[in-house]
Write an enzyme that holds these catalytic residues in place. Structure first.
Site, PDB file in Angstrom:
ATOM      1  CD  GLU A 176      -4.725  -8.989  -2.873  1.00 55.68           C
ATOM      2  OE1 GLU A 176      -3.303  -8.265  -2.634  1.00 55.68           O
ATOM      3  OE2 GLU A 176      -5.852  -8.969  -2.724  1.00 55.68           O
TER       4      GLU A 176
ATOM      5  CG  HIS B 128      -2.588  -0.953   0.893  1.00 56.94           C
ATOM      6  ND1 HIS B 128      -2.518  -1.678   2.766  1.00 56.94           N
ATOM      7  CD2 HIS B 128      -2.484  -1.713  -0.208  1.00 56.94           C
ATOM      8  CE1 HIS B 128      -3.192  -2.950   1.894  1.00 56.94           C
ATOM      9  NE2 HIS B 128      -2.956  -2.768   0.617  1.00 56.94           N
TER      10      HIS B 128
ATOM     11  CD  GLU C 245      -2.248  -5.752  -6.066  1.00 55.60           C
ATOM     12  OE1 GLU C 245      -1.297  -6.496  -5.026  1.00 55.60           O
ATOM     13  OE2 GLU C 245      -2.599  -5.757  -4.566  1.00 55.60           O
TER      14      GLU C 245
END
Length: 405
Positions: free
Chosen positions: A361, A235, A265
């Site tokens: 992820e 982040h 991503e």
């Protein structure tokens, strides 16, 4: 002084045509019926929703707090949003509910409005994970005889299983995330700044959202594009760092449609990767593919984590794992919402079920100063079906696709 005394504590705006909402009225009616089913099961007379995600899920209205409280009071016969005067008629236009506006002329008008709408409620459902201690004290003042009951968990469980309409919107979000990723990839070159590359992806996504959803609000779509040392956190915000050959890169696109979050991503590299970077990158890709194969109805979140952990341990990389392996999708963003009961973590034992939407992820983070330093992430979105799971992310991953230059 006289003028202020005679201004109302709350009022209803004149009727105005409703704007098109993200979903059909029947979708919101089903959600409100689900909330009333929880009310009946828990013996509640009313429910007060206060979070952005639950109010948007129940009514379609996604508020902008800016320091002011918002709410939605649901009883056996009424659904009413409570909004600040600063928003004018927007909450009434953008929500499938009645709307009561409170004014700023007297402190506590929001809670007076809530008390009036809830009436003589003996038991009231609240979002205990959202109401601050100060807000709970204000609620006790507005409804002194009402017993608060936490309803956040049951509502989260309801939200975790998506309707067909929600899944259709999420599919579009995944498609638009791929378009943003393509724009980001096209903008990557030595000397370009993270912010310039991020803007290219954001602009591409917002233009496509405006084309594909011409009646929606356009808000909150963003890109995190990270390079070099900035890749070590999932982040980490965008900076003005200029790219240089030999940089590890992280592409993260987030189109937001009517409050619904989707994401892409990918790990990339500018120039020729060194051997250790390639080894770690390929190991993370392998963990990603293993995780994709484990997502199916009936699989438990903690068991999926255990399987990927065993693989990374065998590779000697488990100590570099950064966070959980995936999470649910729905009405959420980086500053509101979370369906924490559906995250791929060791402390979550939820079993996957048809209608759930979850990411895979994995991320490995190699500390600065070591070969291959930086963060490696791949992220796909999967829709759980009756017999398996469908991957709705199309952007390619791995060194074969994402070595630039």
């Amino acid at each position: 002084m006289t003028d202020q005394i005679h201004r109302p504590q709350s009022f209803r705006m004149p009727e105005a045509p409703r704007a098109p909402l993200p979903f059909a009225p029947a979708e919101y009616a089903a959600r409100q019926a689900a909330i009333r089913a929880e009310m009946q099961a828990l013996g509640l007379d009313a429910v007060l929703l206060t979070s952005m995600h639950n109010i948007a899920w129940a009514t379609g209205f996604l508020y902008c707090s800016f320091g002011r409280p918002y709410g939605c009071v649901i009883t056996a016969s009424t659904v009413t949003t409570v909004s600040a005067d600063i928003d004018g008629g927007q909450p009434a236009r953008r929500g499938l509910a009645e709307n009561l506006v409170y004014t700023d002329w007297q402190r506590g008008n929001f809670w007076r409005a809530v008390g009036w709408l809830a009436g003589r409620a003996g038991r009231i459902g609240i979002e205990a994970d959202h109401l601050t201690l100060a807000a709970q004290e204000a609620l006790r003042g507005a409804l002194p005889v009402a017993e608060p009951v936490d309803i956040s968990g049951p509502l989260m469980a309801r939200r975790m299983v998506k309707s067909a309409a929600e899944i259709a919107l999420i599919r579009e979000g995944a498609r638009i995330a791929d378009l943003g990723g393509a724009a980001v990839r096209e903008a990557i070159r030595p000397g370009a700044r993270e912010i310039d590359i991020a803007m290219a992806g954001r602009d591409a996504m917002e233009l496509e959202i405006a084309r594909a959803f011409p009646d929606t609000e356009l808000r909150d779509t963003w890109v995190w594009f990270q390079s070099g040392p900035n890749t070590d956190g999932a982040h980490n915000p965008v900076t003005t760092r200029a790219l240089a050959p030999g940089d590890l890169l992280s592409l993260n696109t987030f189109p937001m449609i009517a409050g619904y979050y989707t994401a892409l991503e990918r790990t990339l590299f500018l120039g020729e990767p060194d051997a250790e970077t390639l080894r770690i990158w390929r190991a993370n890709v392998a963990a990603h593919e293993l995780g994709l194969s484990l997502i199916r109805p009936g699989a438990r979140c903690d068991e999926i984590c255990a399987g990927i952990n065993r693989f990374l341990a065998d590779e000697g990389l488990l100590e570099y794992r950064s966070f959980g392996y995936g999470h649910s999708f729905g009405v959420l963003s980086h500053y509101y919402g979370r369906e924490a009961g559906l995250e791929l973590r060791e402390d979550i034992d939820t079993a996957l079920a048809p209608g759930m939407v979850i990411s895979m992820e994995p991320m490995l983070r190699i500390p600065a100063g070591r070969p291959g330093a930086g963060g490696y992430r791949e992220h796909d979105i999967l829709v759980v079906g009756e017999t398996g799971a469908e991957n709705i992310t199309g952007f390619p991953y791995g060194p074969e696709a994402n070595v630039i230059g």
